[in-house]
Design a protein around this motif. Structure first.
Motif: not given
Length: 162
Positions: A54-65, A128-140
């Motif tokens: 889940l990429g939310v509002d270009d702010q953060f992401f969630l991984l759910l399993r 990857i999560v620590g790459e704070v200069d990237l947008y969530p979609d880029e991290q995903l």
């Protein structure tokens, strides 16, 4: 859910079955409610790995399993809980207090080893999560690349984000 309650972003169910990856779009309503996302993922039937991105509002992401033991999750930025209900729900589920308003540090909460069994060790996911200069979609996309489903995710995102 009304239009004004809608949260920008995307939600994708990822399945690995018989050595092949499949990405399908989830209803955008899951971006506002963690329970809805979990319920939709639990409906996916597979003998292989199933998880949600889940990429939310270009702010953060969630991984759910989902698993028979419950739900594993990773929230990329705990501070998002101050502004987004779904992030607050994630911290609730993890039994973690949200950060204070004046805490500006970006840090993840949850299971960094959530995808370790499919090729993404916790240490790499932390980077990857620590790459704070990237947008969530880029991290995903980086996560997808590392796990082997980048092409499938890119094709799906091209169709749902236009």
């Amino acid at each position: 859910m009304s239009e004004q309650d809608a949260v920008p972003g995307f939600a994708v169910a990822v399945v690995r079955e018989d050595g092949r990856w499949r990405c399908t779009a989830m209803d955008a309503a899951v971006l506002t409610e963690l329970d809805a996302a979990i319920t939709e993922l639990r409906k996916v039937r597979s003998t292989g790995a199933v998880f949600g991105l889940l990429g939310v509002d270009d702010q953060f992401f969630l991984l759910l399993r989902p698993s028979p033991r419950g739900i594993s999750l990773l929230l990329s930025d705990a501070a998002a809980a101050l502004d987004y209900d779904i992030a607050a729900d994630a911290l609730d589920l993890l039994r973690v207090e949200p950060p204070s308003e004046d805490d500006e540090e970006i840090y993840p909460e949850g299971a960094l080893d959530i995808l370790a069994d499919i090729g993404l060790p916790a240490a790499e996911l932390r980077v990857i999560v620590g790459e704070v200069d990237l947008y969530p979609d880029e991290q995903l996309q980086m996560i997808a690349q590392r796990c082997g489903f980048a092409d499938e995710l890119a094709k799906l995102l091209d169709t749902i984000t236009q």
